[in-house]
Structure formats: structure tokens, C-alpha cells
Scaffold this active site. Structure first.
Site, PDB file in Angstrom:
ATOM      1  NE  ARG A 304      -3.762  -1.269   0.298  1.00  0.00           N
ATOM      2  CZ  ARG A 304      -4.446  -3.132  -0.635  1.00  0.00           C
ATOM      3  NH1 ARG A 304      -3.026  -3.732  -1.185  1.00  0.00           N
ATOM      4  NH2 ARG A 304      -5.504  -4.112  -0.769  1.00  0.00           N
ATOM      5  CD  GLU A 333      -2.586   3.236  -6.445  1.00  0.00           C
ATOM      6  OE1 GLU A 333      -3.152   3.041  -6.472  1.00  0.00           O
ATOM      7  OE2 GLU A 333      -1.572   2.939  -6.099  1.00  0.00           O
ATOM      8  CG  HIS A 352      -2.301  -0.867  -7.591  1.00  0.00           C
ATOM      9  ND1 HIS A 352      -2.916   0.217  -6.597  1.00  0.00           N
ATOM     10  CD2 HIS A 352      -1.796  -2.219  -7.171  1.00  0.00           C
ATOM     11  CE1 HIS A 352      -3.039  -0.570  -5.920  1.00  0.00           C
ATOM     12  NE2 HIS A 352      -2.768  -2.116  -5.745  1.00  0.00           N
TER      13      HIS A 352
END
Length: 616
Positions: A304, A333, A352
């Protein structure tokens, strides 16, 4: 009062789960099942509810569905974001499936009243408005992935809707991506590729470092962390790990040494992050942490983004403390186009992609389809992240003890020191009620929640508490003590003991060798009443400072003065002692978190022998 006698004991770690039917959406009005204000305000309390032992069978769909070829009598599942074909096939065997991607919030609200279940990924927000628009028909929300930040758990629970996720299918993909970033960073793959495509031949500039013989510290030794360890061992790396809940036996089987956080940070050549984002891990890698690291350390993060203070990482990179970083996740993000960390020449980044393999996406689709169809059949899987409710009158009676149970769990685990992991937690309930008149499942679940959740990405509730404890090698045992008194009050007190561990505050170790904390509910407020062998009485609100001291005049004033000078408000203060002028334990409730300088001043008071600061 008669001498207490133990009456029953159970081992939660070996509990056998049985299927529990979900309540029909019309069974109770949601408004009658809400937690009292105090219980709802407790940290983490919103994510747990109890489940009735029995409930009516799940109702089948009756209104017509927009799904093509809908079959009368089958439930309807709305799939709001792309799902793998294998998962869709499983769903269609059981339900009418409506695949409607890219719905606006208005379109989702309009459709949801015709659906029994909803499946989303991370792009669809399932807020209170969606549950209200469903008119009580929506019974299951499935999140195809691990995180559930986009689902309002409190609203789901209040509306009798179960939320399930898919926590395991991405494990191998995330571990492989972590290893790919590790190797790519060490050999400057991304930078060399960009340089060569720009027409340059810079062989001398992109000399890398070898992995063999280097020390890799894995912070967070869960499913993904342990898979990274297996692969790193195959590359010839020496692997160490820090995780207070990791099983030492499992680590040894992989060939990994469990160490303290301090040792992990000071000895590692590479650090790989695999912990969830919680209040305890938020910006865990900050200026102070980087200052402890070996110069030239390299950092990988596929967990994370928020666990790293990104501004501090830029400073550490510029100072040469951190040689390189490889990041798949970010605090925001997508990150800004001019983000200094993303643009740093010594940083490798991916958008990601940890779960982005064909196999992982299919695995997630199958896992979430099985969880959703199982829930629609009335089964409750271990991947449930909330739970159906108990009757309002029962929850209202237990509410203050629910808060007490979780806080005792959180307090006890913060007293644990060392990296050996927790194996055994014993919970003792003292009550004037007969065992059949006190169902402790909810209380046990809340203690498990307090012990496990602060550094875990698992949402612990009545459904998955025993499973989660067993999965982490923690045995939760229970004992009842029958006391004289009125059975109108459910409990006199709860005691939590953690065996075979060291303590940050040695005075918390009881005469029998366990970390021991005990608490009561007084006027609806949880109170800490015992630490180790010392009797205290302090409200479990805000935060807590425990001090062991020489029992002499002026100690309360000395500590109070230090806190007052730093503008830290004291809410409660209690002193428990063995005998006058001997050793005593002072428990101080504070509204604000004292600075490190303030805590240092308390520790420097001559009569203070040890102290610890605890967040409740």
C-alpha cells in the site's frame, strides 16, 4: 461473594464453522439494529456485527431482471465491472447475471432495486445511497479483490447486506511482481531500457548489484510476504522478516528468520513491504526509519502506498541513504504528472500491476463468484468482511462489553515485545449468569479483532474471527468464572492473557508468567482495572501511559506536571501498589498523544523504573 470457580472452556482456534443463513432483507428494519452511539464511536466497531444463530432462508428474486434470458425464481446478480469468463460462468449456473459495465451513480441506483447481489472491483463506489436505493433487496456485495475502501461497510451491515471479497487469488501474482521489481531495480532494467531506446549505449552508467548473498528484510510476513521469501531464497538471498503475528514454525520451514523491526531495518540490503495500511503502519517508513537503515538500502513496495512517507523517501534518495526504490503503489493513485518520487532517476515505478496477470484475474473472478453464490445460498464464507446482526436488545446489552473486549485485545497486543509471534490468548469472563445465558462469540470475536486487526488487512468479525485466528496460528481459549451477584448484568469483568511472550512493560506479566490485563464496564464506560498483578482503575478512552515507579509522595504531581507543561490533558489517573512505599503502577489516561520528548521526560523522573505509551 463466593469463591469463583471455573466452569467452561473452549478453544476458538479449533472451532468448526457451520453454515449460517443470512436474514431475509425484510426480516428486520435496519434502523432497529444500529449500535448505540458509544459502541459506534469505538475504533473499528463499525466493521463488526453479530450473526443470529438461525435466520430465515434467503429469499429468491421475484421482480423481472434486465439480465438477458432471466429465469424466474433465480436471484439476480449485477456485475458492474469486468469479470473473468470463468467467474461469470459460475454465476450463471446459479443466478441471472446482468453485466452492465461503466454505470453512472444514477444508473446504479436505478438498477439496484432489481438485484439480489452486486459485484464490483475498485472503480464503483457502493455507498449508503446504493443500499438505500435497493429497498432492502440487495443481500450480497462482492468486491473482486482485497481492498474494500469503495464499499460502505456500516451502511451494508445496517441494511442486512453481507460484503465478501477475494483475498487469496492475487497472492502469487503480487509476489511475482515484487520479485520482478526487486531484480529489475537491482539491474537498472527500466533505466537502461529507456536509455537504449533514446539512442544511448551507457553500459558503465547502469552497473547493477547482485542479489545472491544479500539480506532481504520482508516487513509483513503474510501470504504475499511468505511467497516473496520462497522466491528470494531461490535467488540465493538471506531472508529475514518482521511480523508480530507470524508463526515461527512456518518461517523456519521456509528458511526465514523472524527478527525485530529494529534489526530488520538496520541490517537489510533490500527491504520489501507487505503490510496493510492501518493507523499503525501509516507512513511507517519515515525520516526516522530511513535514518536507521544501512546506507545504500533498496526498497520495494507492492503493498500500500501510504505505508511510506513519500516526501521522506525522496529526501532519503537524494541523501544516498536509499540507493533505489521500486514502487507499484502510491499514496495517491494515479500520482501527479510532476510527482518528484515518480520522476526520480533512482526509482522504478509501475501503475499498480501487482494483481495484473491473466491467471490472477481469472482466479479473482472464480473466488468472488464462489463467495457470492455461497452467500446467496445462505452460507457465510471466511472472506466475509461484515456480518449479519443480532437482535437490537441483545446488542444493546452487550455494546459496552463489546467495546471493552476490543480495547483489552488492543491493549494486550501492544504490550507484546519481540518477534516470536503470539500463539496463545486466554480470555476469562466473570459473570453471575449461567453459561447458557451468555453467548460470548461476539466478545471473543472482538478480542480477536483487537489482537489481530491493528496490523492486518483482515476485517475481523463474528463470521471470520476464529478462522482468522487459526490461520495465524493463534489459539483463543475461553474460561468462565461463576460469581455471586445479580444476573441482570451480563459480566462482572473480562480478563485477557497472552502466554509465552516478552513484554515492553514487564510489570504487565502476572505471577503465572502471562501478559495480563483486566477490565470492567462502569456506568457504560470501559475501565482498565488490572495490569499484571497491579490493581488500577482508569477509563479506556483516548490513550494510556503506564508507569512502574517507586511508591513515594509527589509522583502523581511529577508526572502530571510534565504532561501539563506539554499541554497534554489528563483524563484519568490511577495508582495500584503492592504495599505502601514499595513498587506501584500508575495508569494515566491522556486525550492527546504526547511527543517523544514528553515521554522521555517522564522516563527521566528518578523514581520511574519503566513506562509504556499505548493507543486505545
Amino acid at each position: 461473594m463466593a469463591a469463583p470457580s471455573p466452569t467452561t472452556a473452549a478453544a476458538a482456534g479449533t472451532t468448526t464453522h457451520r453454515n449460517v443463513l443470512l436474514p431475509a432483507s425484510h426480516h428486520r428494519a435496519a434502523s432497529s439494529l444500529r449500535l448505540p452511539v458509544r459502541a459506534r464511536a469505538a475504533p473499528g466497531a463499525r466493521s463488526i456485527r453479530a450473526s443470529a444463530a438461525t435466520a430465515p432462508p434467503a429469499a429468491t428474486a421475484s421482480p423481472p431482471s434486465s439480465a438477458s434470458g432471466a429465469v424466474e425464481g433465480k436471484p439476480t446478480v449485477l456485475v458492474a465491472e469486468k469479470l473473468g469468463a470463468a467467474g461469470l460462468a459460475l454465476l450463471r449456473e446459479f443466478a441471472n447475471v446482468d453485466c452492465s459495465y461503466g454505470l453512472s451513480p444514477e444508473e446504479l441506483r436505478a438498477k439496484i432495486s432489481l438485484c439480489d447481489a452486486l459485484i464490483v472491483r475498485s472503480g464503483t463506489k457502493v455507498g449508503r445511497d446504493v443500499f438505500e436505493a435497493s429497498g432492502g433487496r440487495l443481500r450480497v456485495v462482492g468486491r473482486a479483490g482485497v481492498g474494500i475502501d469503495n464499499v460502505d461497510l456500516a451502511a451494508a451491515t445496517e441494511h442486512g447486506c453481507l460484503v465478501v471479497n477475494a483475498p487469496t487469488a492475487n497472492t502469487v501474482a503480487a509476489a511475482e511482481h515484487g520479485i520482478a521489481l526487486l531484480a529489475g531495480m537491482a539491474r537498472n532494467i527500466a533505466q537502461a531500457d529507456a536509455s537504449l531506446k533514446a539512442g544511448k549505449w551507457a553500459r558503465n552508467k547502469y552497473v547493477g548489484v547482485s542479489l545472491v548473498g544479500k539480506t532481504l528484510a520482508i516487513l509483513g510476513f503474510g501470504k504475499v510476504g511468505s511467497e516473496v521469501a520462497r522466491r528470494a531464497k531461490g535467488l540465493g538471498m538471506h531472508v529475514i522478516a518482521h511480523d508480530p503475528y507470524a508463526s515461527a514454525d512456518r518461517a523456519r520451514a521456509i528458511g526465514v528468520e523472524l527478527v525485530s523491526m529494529e534489526e530488520a531495518m538496520t541490517t537489510a540490503d533490500f527491504i520489501s513491504l507487505h503490510m496493510p495500511l492501518t493507523p499503525a503502519t501509516n507512513k511507517m517508513l519515515n525520516d526516522e526509519a530511513f535514518a536507521k537503515m544501512k546506507k545504500g538500502v533498496r526498497i520495494v513496495n507492492v503493498a500500500r502506498g501510504g505505508v511510506i512517507d513519500e516526501e521522506a523517501l525522496v529526501r532519503a534518495l537524494d541523501a544516498g541513504i536509499v540507493a533505489q526504490a521500486a514502487l507499484d503503489v502510491f499514496t495517491k493513485e494515479p500520482p501527479a504528472a510532476d510527482d518528484k518520487l515518480v520522476l526520480h532517476e533512482n526509482v522504478t515505478v509501475t501503475p499498480h500491476l501487482g494483481a495484473s496477470t491473466v491467471e490472477a484475474q481469472e482466479g479473482v473472478a472464480i473466488e468472488i463468484a464462489e463467495a457470492v453464490t455461497g452467500a446467496l445460498r445462505g452460507e457465510l464464507a471466511a472472506s466475509a468482511v461484515n456480518a449479519p446482526m443480532v437482535p437490537a436488545e441483545v446488542l444493546s446489552e452487550l455494546a459496552p462489553f463489546v467495546v471493552l473486549a476490543e480495547k483489552l485485545g488492543r491493549l494486550a497486543v501492544q504490550l507484546v515485545a519481540g518477534g516470536g509471534g503470539i500463539k496463545s490468548v486466554k480470555v476469562t469472563y466473570a459473570s453471575a449468569r449461567a453459561p447458557d445465558d451468555l453467548d460470548t462469540r461476539l466478545l471473543r470475536a472482538m478480542i480477536t479483532k483487537g489482537v489481530i486487526e491493528p496490523i492486518s488487512d483482515v476485517f475481523v468479525n463474528l463470521v471470520n474471527a476464529d478462522f482468522t485466528a487459526k490461520q495465524r496460528g493463534i489459539r483463543i481459549s475461553e474460561e468462565r468464572i461463576l460469581m455471586d451477584g445479580s444476573p441482570e448484568t451480563p459480566l462482572d469483568h473480562i480478563q485477557v492473557q497472552i502466554a509465552n511472550v516478552e513484554s515492553k512493560f514487564p510489570s504487565a506479566i502476572s505471577e503465572t508468567g502471562e501478559i495480563t490485563v483486566e477490565g470492567k464496564v462502569k456506568d457504560g464506560v470501559p475501565h482498565l482495572t488490572k495490569v499484571g498483578a497491579f490493581e488500577v482503575d482508569v477509563s479506556m478512552e483516548g490513550s494510556l501511559i503506564l508507569c512502574r515507579q517507586v511508591d513515594q509522595p509527589g509522583m502523581i504531581g511529577s508526572v502530571g506536571s510534565v504532561l501539563g507543561e506539554e499541554n497534554v490533558n489528563v483524563s484519568f489517573m490511577s495508582v495500584g501498589r503492592i504495599a505502601p512505599r514499595k513498587r506501584a503502577v500508575m495508569a494515566i489516561g491522556v486525550d492527546e498523544e504526547p511527543s517523544k520528548a514528553t515521554l522521555t521526560k517522564i522516563g527521566e523522573i528518578p523514581a520511574i523504573e519503566e513506562f509504556v505509551f499505548l493507543k486505545l
